[in-house]
Design an enzyme around this catalytic site. Structure first.
Site, mmCIF file in Angstrom:
data_model
loop_
_atom_site.group_PDB
_atom_site.id
_atom_site.type_symbol
_atom_site.label_atom_id
_atom_site.label_comp_id
_atom_site.label_asym_id
_atom_site.label_seq_id
_atom_site.Cartn_x
_atom_site.Cartn_y
_atom_site.Cartn_z
ATOM 1 N N LYS A 172 -7.273 -0.531 -1.456
ATOM 2 C CA LYS A 172 -6.848 -0.097 -2.791
ATOM 3 C C LYS A 172 -7.939 0.740 -3.463
ATOM 4 C CE LYS A 172 -2.723 -1.948 -2.798
ATOM 5 N NZ LYS A 172 -1.509 -1.125 -2.827
ATOM 6 N N TYR A 183 -7.764 -5.625 1.919
ATOM 7 C CA TYR A 183 -6.816 -5.227 0.871
ATOM 8 C C TYR A 183 -7.550 -4.539 -0.288
ATOM 9 C CZ TYR A 183 -3.179 -5.586 -2.722
ATOM 10 O OH TYR A 183 -2.258 -5.292 -3.706
ATOM 11 N N GLY A 201 8.193 1.463 0.058
ATOM 12 C CA GLY A 201 8.279 0.032 -0.251
ATOM 13 C C GLY A 201 9.409 -0.243 -1.224
ATOM 14 N N ALA A 202 10.464 0.582 -1.143
ATOM 15 C CA ALA A 202 11.529 0.540 -2.148
ATOM 16 C C ALA A 202 12.374 -0.726 -2.065
ATOM 17 C CB ALA A 202 12.428 1.772 -2.006
#
Ligand SMILES: NC(=O)c1ccc[n+]([C@@H]2O[C@H](COP(=O)([O-])OP(=O)(O)OC[C@H]3O[C@@H](n4cnc5c(N)ncnc54)[C@H](O)[C@@H]3O)[C@@H](O)[C@H]2O)c1
Length: 247
Positions: A157, A153, A13-14
């Site tokens: 996580k 989500y 996710g850079a």
């Protein structure tokens, strides 16, 4: 003096807000970074900021075969990975009734399956090198059930948090640490675009420090957890929520 610079890192996710801040921070720390994302143009812009230190790698991290092939060719060229930051993530604010099975699986694929696939590859490198750091970007939602975040989500996580504990326990005696960071609301498009103005104002009122977290603050925490100095910290989830939740 133990080496604490010049290692090879992978950041997923850079191209995103936090991922680019994390990449820049690790470069500042003296590391080389393989910057992974779907967004090739944004990756190239990021890599242009430090061409000798950032290797852009356009890749869908949910494609296990592509990830394994890219890992093999990248490590053959760049050496073993010693720092992995599982930062890529996708958000949905849908609660259970509005969550389709398709959406559930898509979120698990990015937020939970991919960190598992990447961690397995990274751990082989880290064990061979005798040193490693994995940092997983979790979320406050894993502890609150999701104030605004949706069911898939928050659950993904939570799974990432337990993956952190499991890998930390497995690797503790091998000079490898595995930690997580659970940010509350970070000033990124997730907050600026995916929350309504009313939700933003309500969240701000609920954050005791009175502001949102910055991506750079998260990057500083990653920098510390990825360093030699943090070697006695493993299986920890660092809260960064401005005092919203104290446990
Ligand atoms: N922004 C917040 O307030 C906040 C709070 C807590 C946790 N987080 C977590 O922090 C992380 C980063 O968030 P952000 O706000 O910078 O998000 P962002 O959307 O700016 O960045 C996420 C990046 O992941 C990439 N990505 C998505 N799916 C991918 C895939 N299949 N393969 C490769 N790359 C993929 C996207 O292209 C994007 O560049 C996420 O895991 C998010 O869940 C964010």
């Amino acid at each position: 003096m133990i080496q604490d610079t010049g290692r090879l890192a992978v950041v997923t996710g850079a191209a995103g807000t936090m991922g680019s801040a994390i990449t820049r921070q690790l470069v500042t720390d003296g590391h080389r970074v393989v910057a992974v994302d779907l967004q090739e143009a944004a990756l190239n812009d990021l890599a242009a900021q430090a061409p000798d230190r950032i290797v852009p790698l356009a890749l869908d991290i949910t494609d296990a075969a592509a990830v394994e092939a890219a890992w093999a060719s990248t490590t053959a060229a760049e050496g073993p990975v010693q720092i992995l930051v599982n930062n890529a993530g996708i958000l949905s604010n849908n609660k259970a009734a509005a969550t389709t099975l398709e959406e559930w699986r898509a979120i698990m694929a990015v937020n939970l399956d991919a960190p598992f696939i990447l961690s397995r590859l990274a751990l082989a490198d880290m064990r061979a090198a005798g040193w490693g750091r994995i940092v997983n970007i979790c979320s406050l939602s894993m502890k609150t059930g999701g104030l605004t975040a949706g069911t898939a989500y928050a659950t993904s996580k939570g799974g990432l948090g337990v993956l952190t504990f499991s890998l930390a326990r497995e690797t503790a005696a091998q000079s490898i640490t595995v930690n997580g960071i659970a940010p509350g609301y970070v000033l990124t498009p997730m907050v600026t675009e995916q929350l309504t103005e009313a939700q933003r104002q309500a969240q701000l009122r609920d954050i005791p420090v009175g502001r949102f977290c910055s991506a750079e603050e998260v990057a500083h925490c990653v920098s510390y957890l990825a360093s030699e100095r943090a070697g006695f910290i493993t299986g920890e989830i660092v809260d960064m929520n401005g005092g919203m939740l104290m446990d």
